[in-house]
Design a protein around this motif. Structure first.
Motif, mmCIF file in Angstrom:
data_model
loop_
_atom_site.group_PDB
_atom_site.id
_atom_site.type_symbol
_atom_site.label_atom_id
_atom_site.label_comp_id
_atom_site.label_asym_id
_atom_site.label_seq_id
_atom_site.Cartn_x
_atom_site.Cartn_y
_atom_site.Cartn_z
ATOM 1 N N LYS A 187 8.494 53.596 72.400
ATOM 2 C CA LYS A 187 9.736 52.919 72.731
ATOM 3 C C LYS A 187 9.906 51.556 73.195
ATOM 4 C CE LYS A 187 11.540 57.591 73.782
ATOM 5 N NZ LYS A 187 12.420 58.432 74.836
ATOM 6 N N ASN A 188 8.621 50.925 72.916
ATOM 7 C CA ASN A 188 8.791 49.496 73.399
ATOM 8 C C ASN A 188 8.570 48.795 72.008
ATOM 9 O OD1 ASN A 188 6.165 49.992 72.672
ATOM 10 N ND2 ASN A 188 5.177 49.435 74.637
ATOM 11 N N MET A 189 8.811 49.590 70.797
ATOM 12 C CA MET A 189 8.737 48.846 69.621
ATOM 13 C C MET A 189 9.906 49.159 68.811
ATOM 14 S SD MET A 189 5.447 47.546 69.240
ATOM 15 C CE MET A 189 5.579 47.216 67.445
ATOM 16 N N VAL A 190 10.286 47.900 68.063
ATOM 17 C CA VAL A 190 11.519 48.037 67.371
ATOM 18 C C VAL A 190 11.019 47.685 66.000
ATOM 19 C CG1 VAL A 190 13.162 47.414 68.946
ATOM 20 C CG2 VAL A 190 12.187 45.422 67.743
ATOM 21 N N TYR A 191 11.651 48.274 64.859
ATOM 22 C CA TYR A 191 11.403 48.158 63.605
ATOM 23 C C TYR A 191 12.186 47.544 62.694
ATOM 24 C CZ TYR A 191 7.646 51.316 65.410
ATOM 25 O OH TYR A 191 6.701 51.925 66.196
ATOM 26 N N ALA A 192 11.785 46.886 61.529
ATOM 27 C CA ALA A 192 12.481 46.279 60.347
ATOM 28 C C ALA A 192 13.259 47.544 59.885
ATOM 29 C CB ALA A 192 11.699 45.687 59.462
ATOM 30 N N GLY A 193 14.773 46.940 59.410
ATOM 31 C CA GLY A 193 15.613 48.028 58.625
ATOM 32 C C GLY A 193 16.399 48.764 59.890
ATOM 33 N N THR A 194 16.152 48.960 60.959
ATOM 34 C CA THR A 194 16.805 49.824 62.062
ATOM 35 C C THR A 194 17.988 49.064 62.612
ATOM 36 O OG1 THR A 194 15.146 49.439 63.840
ATOM 37 C CG2 THR A 194 14.746 51.512 62.452
ATOM 38 N N ALA A 195 18.690 49.382 63.472
ATOM 39 C CA ALA A 195 19.829 48.834 64.069
ATOM 40 C C ALA A 195 19.925 48.832 65.333
ATOM 41 C CB ALA A 195 21.061 48.901 63.186
ATOM 42 N N VAL A 196 20.581 47.786 66.190
ATOM 43 C CA VAL A 196 20.875 47.821 67.379
ATOM 44 C C VAL A 196 22.094 48.452 67.545
ATOM 45 C CG1 VAL A 196 21.113 46.468 69.719
ATOM 46 C CG2 VAL A 196 19.664 45.788 68.023
ATOM 47 N N ALA A 197 22.161 49.858 68.371
ATOM 48 C CA ALA A 197 23.500 50.505 68.530
ATOM 49 C C ALA A 197 24.137 50.260 69.741
ATOM 50 C CB ALA A 197 23.095 52.024 68.504
ATOM 51 N N TYR A 198 23.225 49.758 70.822
ATOM 52 C CA TYR A 198 23.851 49.480 71.956
ATOM 53 C C TYR A 198 23.063 48.409 72.984
ATOM 54 C CZ TYR A 198 26.320 50.680 76.316
ATOM 55 O OH TYR A 198 27.147 50.635 77.580
ATOM 56 N N GLY A 199 23.675 47.548 73.741
ATOM 57 C CA GLY A 199 22.970 46.818 74.588
ATOM 58 C C GLY A 199 22.426 45.389 73.782
ATOM 59 N N ARG A 200 21.393 44.850 74.444
ATOM 60 C CA ARG A 200 20.698 43.805 74.098
ATOM 61 C C ARG A 200 19.322 43.720 74.369
ATOM 62 N NH1 ARG A 200 21.441 39.609 77.955
ATOM 63 N NH2 ARG A 200 22.755 40.275 79.654
ATOM 64 N N GLY A 201 18.649 42.863 73.702
ATOM 65 C CA GLY A 201 17.053 42.634 74.149
ATOM 66 C C GLY A 201 16.477 41.470 73.618
ATOM 67 N N LYS A 202 15.254 41.311 74.055
ATOM 68 C CA LYS A 202 14.334 40.291 73.651
ATOM 69 C C LYS A 202 12.929 40.836 73.154
ATOM 70 C CE LYS A 202 14.414 36.485 75.894
ATOM 71 N NZ LYS A 202 14.063 35.390 77.014
#
Length: 920
Positions: A187-202
């Motif tokens: 859950k600390n990884m984000v992956y190409a092709g997925t989308a941010v549904a809510y909130g923001r991050g760095k």
């Protein structure tokens, strides 16, 4: 792989910092890692795709036959053979022209731009210029352009359904995770092709291009070869069988004739005539057109076929591997159970339509609503629970073009819909009870709290003008509560009540429901919510001494038709296997409810699958009915293992994650509405209504198509065997040629033309879906076809020999003899066409006119034959002469025995089957 490391260690390994990279370092890394894009595989040139349609053995034999015919001066024969070959090739080429575009569509899913920090400043750049070490800024609605490790988050949730198949957006955290954390739970990884549904991050970019999760999918798609369908294999096997038989027959006649004293050149010509008689010139075109007609019927049943030979593959399918989300389920989170005031309530209604009831009664799944009492909307406890669910919520429900839609997180939206079913409209509540402050959800707190002004509020429900509403994980909410709302009054929460609530959480979870707890706390007039927002008052101080209001259980409900469809598949000998990115407990519960997971079946997670070597997995694969928390490589491994066991495997799916397995499966089935373009292009079939139940219709149609193909091939085989026997016996016995090569070719074209196409639209036999899947190893020609071909072919040859003897006794000329034999074979095959509407049921029980296409095809063929016999220029082309009424009487009497004899055989077989059933 960064997920198990602290952020400082990640920065050190990637040689970067929160200030980002400088331009010089970016240039170096672009040279080292290349652009952040997916590489396309080399496209197959159009001419090669066209040539590939002519690779089958049968096609090769036909081309050789046309060349031989041309050399021998039979130009008409050569042209007609080449025309049929060309027609079959063009039809196949048109169907496959757009088949290989998966990687191009993967490219369209990547973000065109990205916001990064470079040299300490924010900068918008093309996503292709991202490199490992870049600091990536993310916000709601962004499509993530590369794989990255989260370093800061502000209640960020990511929709990973296109990659994992999980319907609920994933709450992310920057914390380091254990080294053995499965990929689906990082859950600390984000992956190409997925989308941010809510909130923001760095986040800091860790991998780009072909090394991302999407890149690996592209690589998998590029290396997977689509396996040949059973029909393609059967046609090739049939072609080899026909080719070998033809060579043997030609060699036999030539050698025997030469030894009998006939001139070698005559024997060669007779051998060619036999070869023409044996080879079904029109078969490739007829099979292609028959498949095409099947495709048209399947479209009406919500199944779109992309590759013609795949039509009949469904009929041989042993196992359907299906995704859960959106395929077996509706992909709409729905509240189904509520625990309030010490009672379990059932909530009716499905999806986002805010219509439903709250029923008090048995909480067991599948129980009838009969006897359940409806809870009134103004029930105090229920109203407070749903009021909190709607106010402590950032999602919305709205109607657009007569369809209810949501914005925000699907889980929160399910709460808004449930409140609307009780008459609590969120848009009205937000205006009436404004939010003064909030404590947002975080992965640490696992709860969200809002402070709402209830100045003109619920009166005797909550007397205070300021109320905090909380929702979150049951253990967190329950741990913060010291009181409970019972019978409209706030009372102390006892340890026994806490235990009862905890047990109820487990009970709801065991029903595959995602459980959320809610609470509230009235505040005095002097309390200042702004101090909470500013941090002056710690969150933990106001999120204590709460009043427990209830539990809400929700899930993505199964499609209503799915259970019946799975049962039908089971009756047809087809096993359904669920492969999903969802959690094991949820997946198992849904599978059990749908009838997929039986008592002795196994459930495996992706992690458990990784721990098995190939031999261990192959030993278990036949017993596994549910795979949970899996990734693309797992799905592909499952499909390959099942195929290695000899099963014909169909795979359904809608996400990018399904594409490799869809392509590797014998039959890839994509969803037409929710499916990504990548999954559609990797598939063999698309369900236009996204309904798993449509697969049952497609399976029945696929089985029926193969049944019809076998029937019309058997029908044609009788004609070819009959012709071979006639030519062979008459040449050797009477030293004359009973049929000319052009007449043989005409027989082949008209008997292998319209009637087989009409037979291809024959509806399914009774009980077709009660039969087990056919054995793909048996091919098109089995003992049944050979016996029928020899029997009826021998009967047609006997008819011709009787006619020959009668003609010679009456002193008919060779031309008249050949015309009569020629016409007899055509009419005998027209009677035979009615035989092969079914190999079990009498044509009279089916109804003579229930297949009108066959009636029209037979009448058309009869008219064409009459023209060949009586039209002067056709008489010249086909060497025919007119026939008298008495001659027609003999021909029809003999030809009709083809139908009569088969009707007798069917009757005897039906009596035998009835006797066996009675005996049993």
């Amino acid at each position: 792989m960064y997920y198990d490391q602290e952020i400082s260690s990640v920065f050190e390994k990637l040689r970067t910092s929160e200030k980002g990279l400088d331009s010089r370092e970016v240039e170096k890394r672009l040279e080292e890692y290349g652009k952040n894009e997916l590489k396309e595989k080399e496209k197959v040139p159009i001419f090669r795709l066209l040539l590939s349609q002519f690779k089958s053995i049968l096609i090769a034999i036909l081309i050789i036959a046309s060349i031989v015919s041309a050399i021998l001066g039979e130009a008409i024969d050569a042209v007609v053979i080449l025309f049929t070959v060309f027609l079959a090739g063009i039809l196949g080429f048109v169907q496959e022209y757009r088949a290989e575009k998966a990687i191009e569509l993967l490219k369209s899913l990547t973000s065109p731009e990205a916001v990064v920090i470079r040299n300490g400043a924010e900068k918008k750049i093309p996503s292709t210029e991202l490199v490992p070490g870049d600091i990536l800024l993310l916000q709601t609605g962004d499509r993530i352009p590369a794989d990255a490790r989260l370093i800061k988050e502000y209640n960020i949730k990511v929709d990973e359904s296109s990659l994992t198949g999980e319907s609920v957006p994933v709450q992310k955290t920057p914390d380091a995770l254990p080294a053995d954390t499965p990929e689906a739970d990082r859950k600390n990884m984000v992956y190409a092709g997925t989308a941010v549904a809510y909130g923001r991050g760095k986040a800091v970019v860790t991998t780009t291009g072909m090394k991302t999760s999407f890149g690996e999918l592209a690589g998998l798609l590029g290396t997977i070869e689509r396996s040949r369908t059973p029909l393609q294999e059967s046609l090739d096997k049939f072609g080899r069988w026909i080719g070998a038989a033809t060579l043997v027959i030609v060699a036999f006649v030539a050698v025997l004739g030469v030894f009998s004293g006939f001139p070698p050149i005559d024997m060669f010509l007779w051998g060619v005539a036999l070869a023409v008689a044996a080879i079904p010139e029109a078969l490739p075109a007829v099979v292609t057109v028959g498949l095409g007609l099947g495709v048209r019927r399947m479209v009406k049943r919500h199944a779109l076929i992309r590759k013609l030979p795949s039509v009949e593959t469904l009929g041989a399918t042993d196992i359907i591997c299906t995704d859960k989300t959106g395929t077996l389920t509706q992909n709409k989170m729905t509240v189904e159970g509520i625990y309030v005031n010490g009672t379990v309530l059932k909530v009716t209604g499905v999806g986002y339509n805010p219509e439903g009831k709250f029923l008090k009664g048995s909480s067991e799944k599948g129980d009838s609503e009969k006897g359940d009492s409806e809870v009134p909307e103004d029930d105090k406890n229920l109203r407070v629970l749903l009021l909190g669910a709607a106010l402590c919520n950032d999602s919305n429900l709205y109607k657009e073009e007569d369809r209810w839609k949501i914005t925000g997180d699907p889980t929160e939206a399910a709460l808004v819909v449930a409140a609307a079913k009780a008459g609590l409209e969120k848009s009205e509540l937000d205006q009436k009870y404004p939010r003064l402050a909030e404590i947002p959800f975080s992965s640490e707190s696992k709860r969200m709290t809002t402070f709402n002004k209830l100045e003109d509020g619920p009166g005797d429900f909550l007397d205070s003008e300021l109320v905090a509403f909380s929702k979150g994980a049951p253990e967190v909410i329950l741990g913060s509560c010291t009181k409970i709302l019972l019978n409209g009054e706030i009372k102390d929460l006892t340890p026994e009540q806490k235990q009862e609530i905890s047990e109820q959480v487990k009970e709801l979870a065991n029903q595959a429901l995602r459980v959320m707890a809610l609470s509230f706390r009235p505040f005095d007039e002097g309390f200042s919510p702004e101090k909470v927002s500013s941090g002056e008052i710690p969150a933990e101080k106001v999120e204590e001494d709460m009043v427990f209001s209830g539990l809400i259980g929700m899930r993505d409900p199964p499609r209503e038709e799915a259970k019946a469809a799975i049962k039908t598949c089971e009756d047809a000998g087809i096993k359904t296997v669920m492969i999903t990115g969802d959690h094991k407990v949820t997946a198992a519960a849904i599978a059990r409810e749908l009838g997929i997971l039986k008592e002795n079946d196994l459930t495996l997670t992706g992690s458990e699958l990784d721990s098995l070597d190939e031999s261990e997995f192959e030993a278990r694969v036949e017993k596994v009915s549910v795979y949970a928390r899996v990734y693309p490589a797992h799905k592909l491994r499952v499909v390959k293992a099942l195929k290695k066991k000899g099963y014909v495997v169909a795979m359904t799916g809608d996400g990018v994650n399904d594409a490799p397995a869809l392509k590797a499966a014998d039959m890839g089935i994509a969803m037409g509405i929710t499916g990504t373009d990548v999954s559609k292009e990797a598939s063999s079939m698309i369900l236009t209504d996204d309904n798993f139940a449509s697969i049952v219709s497609a399976v029945e149609e696929g089985r029926n198509i193969f049944k019809n193909i076998k029937n019309f091939i058997t029908y044609g085989l009788t004609a070819h065997i009959g012709e071979v026997l006639i030519v062979l016996i008459v040449i050797l016995g009477w030293q004359i040629l009973p049929l000319l090569a052009v007449q043989i070719l005409w027989i082949n074209l008209i008997t292998d033309g319209l009637p087989p196409m009409a037979l291809s639209v024959e509806p399914p036999d009774r009980g077709l879906m009660k039969q087990k899947p056919r054995n793909v190893e048996e091919g098109l020609i089995t003992r049944r076809e050979i016996v029928a071909g020899l029997g009826l072919g021998g009967l047609i040859a006997s008819q011709a020999l009787i006619l020959l003897v009668w003609s010679l006794d009456n002193g008919f000329s060779i031309s008249k003899l050949q015309t009569m034999v020629f016409t007899l074979v055509v009419f005998s095959e027209m009677f035979n066409a009615f035989n092969w509407r079914s190999d079990k049921y009498s044509v009279f029980s089916l109804g003579l006119f229930t297949n009108k296409a066959l009636v029209y095809a037979v009448l058309t063929t009869v008219v064409l034959q009459l023209m060949v016999v009586y039209v002067p220029f056709l008489q010249f082309a086909f060497r025919t002469v007119p026939l008298s009424l008495s001659e027609w009487g003999v021909i029809l009497a003999l030809a009709s025995t083809t139908l009569i004899s088969m009707e007798i055989i069917k009757y005897l077989n039906s009596r035998k089957s009835a006797d066996q059933k009675e005996y049993v």
